[in-house]
Scaffold this motif. Sequence first.
Motif, PDB file in Angstrom:
ATOM      1  N   SER A  60     105.803  -2.816  50.374  1.00  0.00           N
ATOM      2  CA  SER A  60     106.295  -1.601  51.022  1.00  0.00           C
ATOM      3  C   SER A  60     105.363  -0.401  50.831  1.00  0.00           C
ATOM      4  CB  SER A  60     107.677  -1.247  50.476  1.00  0.00           C
ATOM      5  OG  SER A  60     107.618  -1.087  49.061  1.00  0.00           O
ATOM      6  N   VAL A  61     104.313  -0.554  50.022  1.00  0.00           N
ATOM      7  CA  VAL A  61     103.409   0.568  49.736  1.00  0.00           C
ATOM      8  C   VAL A  61     102.563   0.933  50.952  1.00  0.00           C
ATOM      9  CG1 VAL A  61     101.437   1.328  48.340  1.00  0.00           C
ATOM     10  CG2 VAL A  61     103.363   0.191  47.255  1.00  0.00           C
ATOM     11  N   ALA A  62     101.975  -0.056  51.620  1.00  0.00           N
ATOM     12  CA  ALA A  62     101.072   0.232  52.741  1.00  0.00           C
ATOM     13  C   ALA A  62     101.772   0.990  53.877  1.00  0.00           C
ATOM     14  CB  ALA A  62     100.419  -1.042  53.249  1.00  0.00           C
ATOM     15  N   MET A  81     104.008  -5.430  68.315  1.00  0.00           N
ATOM     16  CA  MET A  81     104.761  -4.510  67.494  1.00  0.00           C
ATOM     17  C   MET A  81     106.075  -4.185  68.210  1.00  0.00           C
ATOM     18  SD  MET A  81     103.136  -1.136  65.677  1.00  0.00           S
ATOM     19  CE  MET A  81     101.492  -1.777  65.789  1.00  0.00           C
ATOM     20  N   SER A  82     107.183  -4.327  67.524  1.00  0.00           N
ATOM     21  CA  SER A  82     108.464  -4.030  68.142  1.00  0.00           C
ATOM     22  C   SER A  82     108.764  -2.542  68.061  1.00  0.00           C
ATOM     23  CB  SER A  82     109.569  -4.836  67.455  1.00  0.00           C
ATOM     24  OG  SER A  82     109.762  -4.383  66.137  1.00  0.00           O
ATOM     25  N   ASN A  83     109.766  -2.115  68.791  1.00  0.00           N
ATOM     26  CA  ASN A  83     110.162  -0.711  68.774  1.00  0.00           C
ATOM     27  C   ASN A  83     110.512  -0.280  67.359  1.00  0.00           C
ATOM     28  OD1 ASN A  83     109.829  -0.519  71.506  1.00  0.00           O
ATOM     29  ND2 ASN A  83     111.997  -0.817  71.983  1.00  0.00           N
ATOM     30  N   GLY A  84     110.041   0.870  66.965  1.00  0.00           N
ATOM     31  CA  GLY A  84     110.332   1.384  65.636  1.00  0.00           C
ATOM     32  C   GLY A  84     109.315   1.006  64.591  1.00  0.00           C
ATOM     33  N   SER A  99     100.824   4.763  54.892  1.00  0.00           N
ATOM     34  CA  SER A  99     100.457   5.035  56.280  1.00  0.00           C
ATOM     35  C   SER A  99     101.239   6.223  56.833  1.00  0.00           C
ATOM     36  CB  SER A  99     100.696   3.792  57.145  1.00  0.00           C
ATOM     37  OG  SER A  99      99.794   2.770  56.789  1.00  0.00           O
ATOM     38  N   ASP A 100     102.508   6.341  56.456  1.00  0.00           N
ATOM     39  CA  ASP A 100     103.310   7.504  56.872  1.00  0.00           C
ATOM     40  C   ASP A 100     102.727   8.793  56.312  1.00  0.00           C
ATOM     41  OD1 ASP A 100     105.062   5.972  58.375  1.00  0.00           O
ATOM     42  OD2 ASP A 100     106.601   5.877  56.796  1.00  0.00           O
ATOM     43  N   VAL A 101     102.294   8.754  55.051  1.00  0.00           N
ATOM     44  CA  VAL A 101     101.669   9.931  54.430  1.00  0.00           C
ATOM     45  C   VAL A 101     100.378  10.285  55.183  1.00  0.00           C
ATOM     46  CG1 VAL A 101     100.541  10.792  52.331  1.00  0.00           C
ATOM     47  CG2 VAL A 101     102.674   9.512  52.158  1.00  0.00           C
ATOM     48  N   ILE A 102      99.583   9.285  55.498  1.00  0.00           N
ATOM     49  CA  ILE A 102      98.325   9.508  56.218  1.00  0.00           C
ATOM     50  C   ILE A 102      98.603  10.088  57.605  1.00  0.00           C
ATOM     51  CG2 ILE A 102      96.336   8.351  57.290  1.00  0.00           C
ATOM     52  CD1 ILE A 102      96.422   6.398  54.862  1.00  0.00           C
ATOM     53  N   ARG A 103      99.599   9.539  58.310  1.00  0.00           N
ATOM     54  CA  ARG A 103      99.950  10.072  59.630  1.00  0.00           C
ATOM     55  C   ARG A 103     100.332  11.540  59.542  1.00  0.00           C
ATOM     56  NH1 ARG A 103     101.081   4.892  61.226  1.00  0.00           N
ATOM     57  NH2 ARG A 103     102.849   4.596  59.866  1.00  0.00           N
ATOM     58  N   ASN A 104     101.120  11.890  58.539  1.00  0.00           N
ATOM     59  CA  ASN A 104     101.545  13.279  58.350  1.00  0.00           C
ATOM     60  C   ASN A 104     100.340  14.186  58.094  1.00  0.00           C
ATOM     61  OD1 ASN A 104     103.171  15.535  57.980  1.00  0.00           O
ATOM     62  ND2 ASN A 104     103.668  15.027  55.876  1.00  0.00           N
ATOM     63  N   LEU A 105      99.442  13.764  57.209  1.00  0.00           N
ATOM     64  CA  LEU A 105      98.241  14.549  56.917  1.00  0.00           C
ATOM     65  C   LEU A 105      97.362  14.701  58.160  1.00  0.00           C
ATOM     66  CD1 LEU A 105      97.290  13.086  53.420  1.00  0.00           C
ATOM     67  CD2 LEU A 105      98.142  15.395  53.904  1.00  0.00           C
ATOM     68  N   CYS A 106      97.235  13.631  58.929  1.00  0.00           N
ATOM     69  CA  CYS A 106      96.440  13.681  60.155  1.00  0.00           C
ATOM     70  C   CYS A 106      97.062  14.633  61.172  1.00  0.00           C
ATOM     71  CB  CYS A 106      96.279  12.296  60.761  1.00  0.00           C
ATOM     72  SG  CYS A 106      95.166  11.224  59.842  1.00  0.00           S
ATOM     73  N   ASP A 107      98.383  14.582  61.311  1.00  0.00           N
ATOM     74  CA  ASP A 107      99.068  15.482  62.237  1.00  0.00           C
ATOM     75  C   ASP A 107      98.817  16.942  61.863  1.00  0.00           C
ATOM     76  OD1 ASP A 107     100.030  13.272  63.587  1.00  0.00           O
ATOM     77  OD2 ASP A 107     102.058  13.412  62.752  1.00  0.00           O
ATOM     78  N   GLN A 108      98.866  17.242  60.567  1.00  0.00           N
ATOM     79  CA  GLN A 108      98.597  18.605  60.105  1.00  0.00           C
ATOM     80  C   GLN A 108      97.150  19.002  60.379  1.00  0.00           C
ATOM     81  OE1 GLN A 108      99.826  19.069  55.982  1.00  0.00           O
ATOM     82  NE2 GLN A 108     101.705  17.945  56.364  1.00  0.00           N
ATOM     83  N   LYS A 167     105.680   0.846  62.984  1.00  0.00           N
ATOM     84  CA  LYS A 167     104.473   1.661  63.024  1.00  0.00           C
ATOM     85  C   LYS A 167     103.313   0.855  62.481  1.00  0.00           C
ATOM     86  CE  LYS A 167     106.985   5.952  62.220  1.00  0.00           C
ATOM     87  NZ  LYS A 167     107.203   7.013  61.244  1.00  0.00           N
ATOM     88  N   GLU A 168     102.156   1.093  63.053  1.00  0.00           N
ATOM     89  CA  GLU A 168     100.958   0.390  62.625  1.00  0.00           C
ATOM     90  C   GLU A 168     100.545   0.831  61.219  1.00  0.00           C
ATOM     91  OE1 GLU A 168      96.500  -0.531  64.367  1.00  0.00           O
ATOM     92  OE2 GLU A 168      97.701   1.045  65.268  1.00  0.00           O
ATOM     93  N   VAL A 169     100.128  -0.113  60.396  1.00  0.00           N
ATOM     94  CA  VAL A 169      99.612   0.192  59.058  1.00  0.00           C
ATOM     95  C   VAL A 169      98.192   0.720  59.226  1.00  0.00           C
ATOM     96  CG1 VAL A 169      98.928  -0.803  56.836  1.00  0.00           C
ATOM     97  CG2 VAL A 169     101.085  -1.476  57.890  1.00  0.00           C
TER      98      VAL A 169
END
Length: 64
Positions: A30-32, A1-4, A36-45, A6-8
């Motif tokens: 582009s959906v996955a 994985m390159s810089n920037g 994944s960004d939405v899931i990361r945000n929910l997990c962080d909360q 994010k893992e799906v």
Amino acid sequence: MSNGEKEVLVVVSKLKQYIRSKSGMNTAGSVAPALSDVIRNLCDQAIEKARKDGRKTVMDRDFS
């Protein structure tokens, strides 16, 4: 994985299968990453909520 990059966090084949079975629609590549960004945000909360409650375990109730 390159810089920037994010893992799906979702199983893409399952996601596409779900969307097709529910709607007959295709799923853009582009959906996955977006989901994944939405899931990361929910997990962080949820992590923060568990931390505030003094727990070291994230539970279903932390997702609200």
